[in-house]
Design an enzyme around this catalytic site. Structure first.
Site, PDB file in Angstrom:
ATOM      1  N   CYS B 166      26.764 -47.628 -34.797  1.00  0.00           N
ATOM      2  CA  CYS B 166      25.795 -48.181 -33.852  1.00  0.00           C
ATOM      3  C   CYS B 166      24.510 -48.640 -34.535  1.00  0.00           C
ATOM      4  O   CYS B 166      23.660 -49.255 -33.890  1.00  0.00           O
ATOM      5  CB  CYS B 166      25.478 -47.145 -32.784  1.00  0.00           C
ATOM      6  SG  CYS B 166      26.954 -46.521 -31.975  1.00  0.00           S
ATOM      7  N   HIS B 303      17.003 -46.110 -29.206  1.00  0.00           N
ATOM      8  CA  HIS B 303      18.460 -46.233 -29.238  1.00  0.00           C
ATOM      9  C   HIS B 303      19.003 -45.950 -27.836  1.00  0.00           C
ATOM     10  O   HIS B 303      19.840 -46.690 -27.339  1.00  0.00           O
ATOM     11  CB  HIS B 303      19.028 -45.261 -30.273  1.00  0.00           C
ATOM     12  CG  HIS B 303      20.464 -45.470 -30.562  1.00  0.00           C
ATOM     13  ND1 HIS B 303      20.988 -46.712 -30.899  1.00  0.00           N
ATOM     14  CD2 HIS B 303      21.536 -44.613 -30.561  1.00  0.00           C
ATOM     15  CE1 HIS B 303      22.293 -46.592 -31.098  1.00  0.00           C
ATOM     16  NE2 HIS B 303      22.645 -45.347 -30.893  1.00  0.00           N
ATOM     17  N   GLU B 314      17.062 -37.854 -29.941  1.00  0.00           N
ATOM     18  CA  GLU B 314      16.141 -38.958 -30.238  1.00  0.00           C
ATOM     19  C   GLU B 314      14.738 -38.639 -29.718  1.00  0.00           C
ATOM     20  O   GLU B 314      13.737 -38.897 -30.402  1.00  0.00           O
ATOM     21  CB  GLU B 314      16.650 -40.261 -29.612  1.00  0.00           C
ATOM     22  CG  GLU B 314      15.703 -41.441 -29.885  1.00  0.00           C
ATOM     23  CD  GLU B 314      16.294 -42.781 -29.515  1.00  0.00           C
ATOM     24  OE1 GLU B 314      17.257 -42.835 -28.741  1.00  0.00           O
ATOM     25  OE2 GLU B 314      15.763 -43.797 -30.017  1.00  0.00           O
ATOM     26  N   LYS B 335      19.585 -50.751 -23.279  1.00  0.00           N
ATOM     27  CA  LYS B 335      21.036 -50.737 -23.125  1.00  0.00           C
ATOM     28  C   LYS B 335      21.497 -50.699 -21.671  1.00  0.00           C
ATOM     29  O   LYS B 335      22.587 -51.165 -21.356  1.00  0.00           O
ATOM     30  CB  LYS B 335      21.617 -49.537 -23.884  1.00  0.00           C
ATOM     31  CG  LYS B 335      21.558 -49.686 -25.403  1.00  0.00           C
ATOM     32  CD  LYS B 335      22.210 -48.496 -26.096  1.00  0.00           C
ATOM     33  CE  LYS B 335      22.336 -48.710 -27.602  1.00  0.00           C
ATOM     34  NZ  LYS B 335      21.041 -48.686 -28.308  1.00  0.00           N
ATOM     35  N   HIS B 340      25.990 -50.958 -24.233  1.00  0.00           N
ATOM     36  CA  HIS B 340      25.844 -50.539 -25.626  1.00  0.00           C
ATOM     37  C   HIS B 340      26.716 -51.473 -26.483  1.00  0.00           C
ATOM     38  O   HIS B 340      27.946 -51.428 -26.397  1.00  0.00           O
ATOM     39  CB  HIS B 340      26.273 -49.085 -25.779  1.00  0.00           C
ATOM     40  CG  HIS B 340      25.979 -48.497 -27.129  1.00  0.00           C
ATOM     41  ND1 HIS B 340      25.536 -49.256 -28.195  1.00  0.00           N
ATOM     42  CD2 HIS B 340      26.070 -47.215 -27.587  1.00  0.00           C
ATOM     43  CE1 HIS B 340      25.362 -48.470 -29.249  1.00  0.00           C
ATOM     44  NE2 HIS B 340      25.679 -47.232 -28.909  1.00  0.00           N
ATOM     45  N   PHE B 399      27.118 -43.078 -35.139  1.00  0.00           N
ATOM     46  CA  PHE B 399      28.126 -42.127 -35.595  1.00  0.00           C
ATOM     47  C   PHE B 399      28.260 -42.269 -37.114  1.00  0.00           C
ATOM     48  O   PHE B 399      28.174 -43.371 -37.650  1.00  0.00           O
ATOM     49  CB  PHE B 399      29.479 -42.422 -34.950  1.00  0.00           C
ATOM     50  CG  PHE B 399      29.571 -42.041 -33.487  1.00  0.00           C
ATOM     51  CD1 PHE B 399      28.626 -41.233 -32.895  1.00  0.00           C
ATOM     52  CD2 PHE B 399      30.625 -42.500 -32.715  1.00  0.00           C
ATOM     53  CE1 PHE B 399      28.717 -40.885 -31.554  1.00  0.00           C
ATOM     54  CE2 PHE B 399      30.729 -42.166 -31.372  1.00  0.00           C
ATOM     55  CZ  PHE B 399      29.774 -41.360 -30.796  1.00  0.00           C
TER      56      PHE B 399
END
Lengths: 81, 415
Positions: B166, B303, B314, B335, B340, B399
């Protein structure tokens, strides 16, 4: 499958493989394959698509004598397309 | 001596549509691009909403740019590349192909030409070895994304893709930033592209259990909300032309924003679980790179994936680095508007950040009805508001423990 039908399908398949901007409506049986933006990589795709579309199998060297769209149509007719 | 890096071109396509004007309009007016899944059997999946690009609009845009469709990810990358180069005044005339330009191409993608890969495996499954298309390798290789752009637009600088889940396209932007800052390039076309709405890839995401299973497409994606239950998968692409300030001024190019800092790190802990240490390291590195303090930042484009783990970690990471200023620096996630976009998320959200800096307006946190008290950030933004300082931070955490953070400044502030 009629020859006209084969030519029409050929036109669609070659259009998908070609790297060039071509007026595909003006492509005739006399048009050479080289003039249609089919480079060596695109030729691999073209052969694959022909085999899938017409349900036939052939080896690349069998197309050595093919120069024009008409030659290709004749080859496919002979293979029972 | 390091070069200053500016952004001189933008291109974007998402479920909200093609082009930056449509994107900004939707963001500032609270429009969501999330709909019931299209082209898939919804009954097979637990997560049944998606943020998919409109097929007809994409086909028209590709035709207008004379780009022949080959793979959805590559197609969208090519489209936004054309748009960004055009915006920067660097688009070659297709009628008179120019000599190669020394422009680098660095794109991020997590799954590459996924549509081509799915087609290839389906053909193999159905027909065996003879069903495999001879050009499967050049179609499916991940760097087809950047290579096709390089060939089409005659960009003869280095071209490659960055695969960092991501964070892919945020890292791509960071690499482009460093290439220019350190004098290795004058212009770099950076971006990201992603599309994974085929039955196989979508099943993989569905099985992982990180996507929202709520029914209502308009409200199911809820970053930082107490009731969040995961993200909605999106698709699309974003591109940005990075350029040295000197080059942009010499050309008389319109400067859209300055990219003034980048930080990155790896968690080095777990393949999917985010890490406070990893994220704070990247955020601190970005601020240090820009020579800024947290109080200098006008807003944060987070994010914000709406997974329980990401939003909590986060929030804690930002709080740990920012301290008291985290009370007043607004943090938003884009998002919930367009899904996403995985490897393309960073590029598209950086485009959003540039547009917000330009407009002086920050979009709201869509669907944030009940802010999670554990997400202790300045999230109070039920409607679009004014940007209070001309700088922004963009975070991306992927990830694999890939963390990338960018710092941007409004154009005209670069003196």
């Amino acid at each position: 499958m009629t020859r006209d039908h084969i030519i029409a399908k050929l036109r669609d398949i070659m259009k998908a493989s070609s790297q060039a901007t071509i007026e595909w409506g003006k492509v005739t049986e006399a048009s050479t394959v080289d003039s249609l933006g089919i480079d060596s990589l695109a030729m691999l795709d073209l052969m694959y698509d022909l085999q899938q579309e017409f349900h036939i199998e052939f080896e690349p060297e069998e197309l050595v004598a093919v120069k024009t769209v008409g030659d290709l149509a004749t080859f496919l007719e002979q293979r029972g397309a | 001596m390091s070069e200053r890096v500016v952004i001189t071109g933008l291109g974007v396509v998402t479920a909200l549509g093609h082009g930056e004007k449509r994107l900004l309009h939707c963001l500032l007016n609270g429009c969501s691009g999330i709909r019931p899944l299209r082209g898939l059997d919804r009954s097979l999946y637990r997560s049944r909403n998606g943020a998919q690009v409109d097929d007809a609009e994409l086909a028209k845009a590709l035709t207008d740019r004379q780009i022949r469709a080959q793979d959805r990810t590559v197609d969208m990358a090519m489209l936004v590349a054309a748009d960004a180069l055009d915006d920067a005044g660097l688009l070659p005339n297709p009628e008179t192909p120019p000599p190669p330009q020394p422009i680098a191409t660095v794109f991020g993608t997590a799954s590459g030409p996924a549509q081509s890969a799915y087609r290839a495996w389906t053909a193999y499954h159905e027909k065996g070895v003879k069903g495999v298309r001879p050009t499967t390798v050049p179609r499916c290789m991940f760097n087809a994304v950047s290579a096709q752009i390089s060939m089409r637009f005659r960009l003869a600088g280095p071209n490659y893709v960055v695969v960092a889940s991501c964070a892919s396209s945020t890292v791509a932007l960071g690499i482009g930033y460093r290439m220019i800052r350190d004098g290795h390039a004058r212009q770099v076309l950076c971006g990201g592209a992603e599309s994974m709405f085929d039955p196989g890839y979508y099943a993989c995401w569905d099985a992982l259990g990180v996507m929202s299973r709520a029914d209502n497409p308009e409200t199911c994606f809820r970053p930082f909300d107490t009731d969040r239950d995961g993200f909605v998968l999106g698709e699309g692409a974003g591109a940005l032309v990075l350029e040295s300030l000197e080059s942009a001024r010499t050309r008389g190019a319109r400067i859209r924003a300055e990219l003034c800092g980048y930080g990155e790190s790896s968690d080095a802990e777990h393949i999917t679980r985010p890490s406070l240490d990893g994220q704070t390291t990247a955020i601190r590195a970005a601020l240090d790179s820009a020579g800024m303090h947290p109080r200098d930042i006008g807003f944060i484009n987070a994010h914000g994936t709406a997974t329980k783990a990401n939003d909590l970690c986060e929030s804690q990471s930002i709080r740990a680095v920012f301290g008291k200023p985290a009370d007043t620096v607004p943090a938003v996630s884009s998002k919930s508007y367009f899904g996403h976009l995985i490897g393309a998320a960073g590029a598209v959200e950086t485009v959003v950040t540039v547009l917000c800096l330009e407009a002086g307006r920050l979009h709201a946190n869509l669907n944030l009805d009940h802010p999670d008290p554990l997400c202790n950030l300045c999230l109070d933004s039920s409607a679009a508001g004014d940007v209070r300082a001309p700088t922004a931070m963009k975070t991306s955490f992927g990830f694999g423990g890939n963390n990338g953070v960018l710092i941007l400044r409004k154009a005209g502030e670069e003196e």
